[in-house]
Design a protein around this motif. Sequence first.
Motif, PDB file in Angstrom:
ATOM      1  N   VAL A 221      43.333  34.509  38.471  1.00  0.00           N
ATOM      2  CA  VAL A 221      42.843  34.993  37.180  1.00  0.00           C
ATOM      3  C   VAL A 221      41.324  34.939  37.269  1.00  0.00           C
ATOM      4  O   VAL A 221      40.743  33.868  37.427  1.00  0.00           O
ATOM      5  N   MET A 222      40.681  36.105  37.199  1.00  0.00           N
ATOM      6  CA  MET A 222      39.256  36.213  37.501  1.00  0.00           C
ATOM      7  C   MET A 222      38.374  35.634  36.393  1.00  0.00           C
ATOM      8  O   MET A 222      38.577  35.915  35.211  1.00  0.00           O
ATOM      9  N   ARG A 223      37.415  34.837  36.803  1.00  0.00           N
ATOM     10  CA  ARG A 223      36.462  34.263  35.846  1.00  0.00           C
ATOM     11  C   ARG A 223      35.480  35.315  35.358  1.00  0.00           C
ATOM     12  O   ARG A 223      35.049  35.296  34.204  1.00  0.00           O
ATOM     13  N   ILE A 224      35.113  36.236  36.247  1.00  0.00           N
ATOM     14  CA  ILE A 224      34.233  37.343  35.883  1.00  0.00           C
ATOM     15  C   ILE A 224      35.118  38.550  35.572  1.00  0.00           C
ATOM     16  O   ILE A 224      35.843  39.034  36.441  1.00  0.00           O
ATOM     17  N   THR A 225      35.076  39.026  34.337  1.00  0.00           N
ATOM     18  CA  THR A 225      35.969  40.098  33.900  1.00  0.00           C
ATOM     19  C   THR A 225      35.217  41.418  33.752  1.00  0.00           C
ATOM     20  O   THR A 225      34.344  41.541  32.894  1.00  0.00           O
ATOM     21  N   PRO A 226      35.523  42.410  34.580  1.00  0.00           N
ATOM     22  CA  PRO A 226      34.853  43.716  34.464  1.00  0.00           C
ATOM     23  C   PRO A 226      35.330  44.459  33.219  1.00  0.00           C
ATOM     24  O   PRO A 226      36.492  44.330  32.822  1.00  0.00           O
ATOM     25  N   ILE A 227      34.427  45.218  32.612  1.00  0.00           N
ATOM     26  CA  ILE A 227      34.834  45.971  31.431  1.00  0.00           C
ATOM     27  C   ILE A 227      35.606  47.216  31.842  1.00  0.00           C
ATOM     28  O   ILE A 227      35.542  47.659  32.986  1.00  0.00           O
ATOM     29  N   MET A 228      36.350  47.770  30.889  1.00  0.00           N
ATOM     30  CA  MET A 228      37.133  48.971  31.152  1.00  0.00           C
ATOM     31  C   MET A 228      36.296  50.203  30.818  1.00  0.00           C
ATOM     32  O   MET A 228      35.692  50.261  29.748  1.00  0.00           O
ATOM     33  N   PRO A 229      36.250  51.174  31.712  1.00  0.00           N
ATOM     34  CA  PRO A 229      35.464  52.386  31.425  1.00  0.00           C
ATOM     35  C   PRO A 229      36.078  53.180  30.274  1.00  0.00           C
ATOM     36  O   PRO A 229      37.301  53.300  30.184  1.00  0.00           O
ATOM     37  N   THR A 230      35.232  53.691  29.399  1.00  0.00           N
ATOM     38  CA  THR A 230      35.725  54.482  28.268  1.00  0.00           C
ATOM     39  C   THR A 230      35.849  55.964  28.619  1.00  0.00           C
ATOM     40  O   THR A 230      36.692  56.664  28.073  1.00  0.00           O
ATOM     41  N   SER A 231      35.020  56.420  29.548  1.00  0.00           N
ATOM     42  CA  SER A 231      35.079  57.839  29.935  1.00  0.00           C
ATOM     43  C   SER A 231      34.796  58.013  31.419  1.00  0.00           C
ATOM     44  O   SER A 231      33.782  58.593  31.812  1.00  0.00           O
ATOM     45  N   PRO A 232      35.680  57.465  32.295  1.00  0.00           N
ATOM     46  CA  PRO A 232      35.476  57.635  33.744  1.00  0.00           C
ATOM     47  C   PRO A 232      35.548  59.097  34.132  1.00  0.00           C
ATOM     48  O   PRO A 232      36.333  59.861  33.560  1.00  0.00           O
TER      49      PRO A 232
END
Length: 309
Positions: A221-232
């Motif tokens: 379970v990653m401590r650093i969480t990448p955000i989800m792209p809204t418009s890839p």
Amino acid sequence: MPRVPYAKPAITYPAQLQKLLDRGLNITNPDKALFLLQNISYYRLSGYWYPLLKYPKSEHNFKADSTFDKAFNMYCFDRELRKLVSAELEKIEVAIRAKMIYILSHDNDSFWYRKADLFSDIATHNTSIKKLTEEFKRSDEQFLVTFKKKYNNDLPPSWMLLEVSSIGGLSHFYKNLKPSRSKRDIANYFGLDYKTFESWLHSIVYVRNVCAHHSRLWNRVMRITPIMPTSPKNKWLTTTDIKNSMTGKSSPVNNRTYYLLSMMIYLLEIINPRHSFKDKFIDLLIKYPNIDPSAMGFPPTWMEEPLWQ
């Protein structure tokens, strides 16, 4: 709960083996198990027999079908996964470095990294320059040795200097850049907005460090969480959450290995559309059939995702 001093004593290898047997772990080859405890360590292997424990796990009793070989098999899968991820992250790191240097050098000049007005935080910028200067001074790379002999600049142009910067250093430089056309253009090349790219770059640094320190990656379970792209701009995941089989609740997958592997595929599709990362990963799952992809955050329909096809 109040904290207490750690008081557990170190125990011998035979005692470690006996402790596992007493807790119900099936060990068909004690000599092999003892050898692995000696050369890998009880503590490192414990992360792989943790999934084999009964509930409540705090009692440290193994399920009836738990074997030392199963745990070691998970360890071997994780080791091969880290090697695979490390090799692909190198390609991603090189591409990011190249694009940052090219765009920032053409939009500014060869020594853009020294221009304090390009950066949001002067103290952070000064720290970055200090670290780069230290790397430059201790580097024995031939191209830098030649530069030191030929030129009187205290530091070389960015395309030389950033070759000795870590991916962490690149991440700090990018994050500290003020919002600008250059910052957007770098992210746009990778099909992302600059906030998402900044977040993904930070996560790449984290995963690279996990691999470099031989830490557990498989079900982390990653401590650093990448955000989800809204418009890839390119193919991306259609499902970004997963349902917990025990609670029935759904949660985002962006702190799991699945999401980070998907990030890598997204970037590799741009850097090298002919990459074989997906095939290599699937071959790894075939080689280790006891590995449950859901433990890495993979949803049941992951193979139907356009990104993974």
